[in-house]
Each structure stands twice: as structure tokens, then as C-alpha cells.
Design a protein around this motif. Structure first.
Motif, PDB file in Angstrom:
ATOM      1  N   HIS A 156     -19.272  -0.871  -6.393  1.00 26.18           N
ATOM      2  CA  HIS A 156     -20.058  -0.306  -7.493  1.00 26.18           C
ATOM      3  C   HIS A 156     -20.294   1.183  -7.258  1.00 26.18           C
ATOM      4  O   HIS A 156     -20.120   2.013  -8.152  1.00 26.18           O
ATOM      5  N   THR A 157     -20.671   1.536  -6.038  1.00 23.93           N
ATOM      6  CA  THR A 157     -20.903   2.940  -5.678  1.00 23.93           C
ATOM      7  C   THR A 157     -19.620   3.748  -5.799  1.00 23.93           C
ATOM      8  O   THR A 157     -19.611   4.833  -6.388  1.00 23.93           O
ATOM      9  N   LEU A 158     -18.526   3.228  -5.251  1.00 24.84           N
ATOM     10  CA  LEU A 158     -17.245   3.944  -5.301  1.00 24.84           C
ATOM     11  C   LEU A 158     -16.762   4.142  -6.735  1.00 24.84           C
ATOM     12  O   LEU A 158     -16.258   5.218  -7.083  1.00 24.84           O
TER      13      LEU A 158
ATOM     14  N   LYS B 287     -16.124   7.670  -8.458  1.00 26.93           N
ATOM     15  CA  LYS B 287     -14.762   7.950  -8.938  1.00 26.93           C
ATOM     16  C   LYS B 287     -14.771   8.403 -10.396  1.00 26.93           C
ATOM     17  O   LYS B 287     -14.059   9.337 -10.774  1.00 26.93           O
ATOM     18  N   LEU B 288     -15.604   7.760 -11.217  1.00 30.08           N
ATOM     19  CA  LEU B 288     -15.715   8.146 -12.624  1.00 30.08           C
ATOM     20  C   LEU B 288     -16.231   9.571 -12.790  1.00 30.08           C
ATOM     21  O   LEU B 288     -16.061  10.179 -13.836  1.00 30.08           O
TER      22      LEU B 288
END
Length: 121
Positions: free
Chosen positions: A89-91, A95-96
Motif C-alpha cells: 500500500h505504501t509503495l 509510486k503514484l
């Protein structure tokens, strides 16, 4: 090549056995603060990201100049939540927003007695 490393500190407020455990005081500061301070002391992380569902933990993170731009969704904040899902979720969030890393290190607040030697990169 310079490694871009991300530290993820998962610090939810709920706990079945020990209420608000990540805010418990050990010595002179909260468990989550020990972990943030350790991550900063290593000087190897491009970003230190706190994943939490607590406004109080979020305030601590911001005060210590760490990234904590949102409160973790309830679906990722229960006793059955898998830490892999929290990290993904964090990555995905990062990334977005154009941030990518060569590696991540998961630092749990409930392990405050770590040393710099124990961090093998």
C-alpha cells in the motif's frame, strides 16, 4: 549505482494485547520515536515513511520530519492485517507520486533495542 532505500515504520494504534503499544513510553520516549530516531541515525534512507491509523503517531512523525501524509485505511489496520499488504500500500502510494526505491527496510516500533550493526544492507 547509489541505492535508494525506503524505511517503512508500521505503527497502528490498535493492539489486542497491549493497548496503544506503539505510544508506550520506554525510557524517555514512545516506542515509535525510538524507531524513527534509529532510522534517522543510520543516514541510509532516502525517505522514512510512517504507516499509521493514529493522528497522534502521525503528529509525532511530522514533528520528527518523517513522511506520514495520510492515515492508513481501516482495512489495513486490524489484527489480521498482513505487513506485506501495508508495505505494498505504501509503495503504491509513493509510486503514484513518482517515488521509486531499490529496496525497503521494515522497522517495527516494537523492536526498539536494535543497533546500527544489526542493520545489514
Amino acid at each position: 549505482m547509489n541505492k535508494k532505500l525506503l524505511a517503512i515504520i508500521p505503527a497502528r494504534i490498535g493492539s489486542k494485547r497491549l493497548r496503544k503499544k506503539n505510544l508506550k513510553i520506554l525510557g524517555n520516549k514512545e516506542l515509535v520515536s525510538w524507531t524513527i530516531d534509529f532510522a534517522k541515525k543510520t543516514k541510509v534512507f532516502e525517505k522514512i515513511f510512517i504507516s499509521t491509523d493514529s493522528k497522534k503517531i502521525q503528529k509525532i512523525a511530522i514533528k520528527k520530519k518523517c513522511s506520514c501524509p495520510y492515515l492508513r485505511p481501516k482495512i489495513l489496520s486490524n489484527d489480521k492485517t498482513n505487513l506485506v499488504d501495508v508495505c505494498l500500500h505504501t509503495l503504491n502510494f509513493l509510486k503514484l507520486r513518482g517515488f521509486e526505491y531499490n529496496g525497503i527496510v521494515l522497522l517495527q516500533p516494537t523492536s526498539p533495542f536494535r543497533s546500527l550493526k544489526s542493520l545489514k544492507l
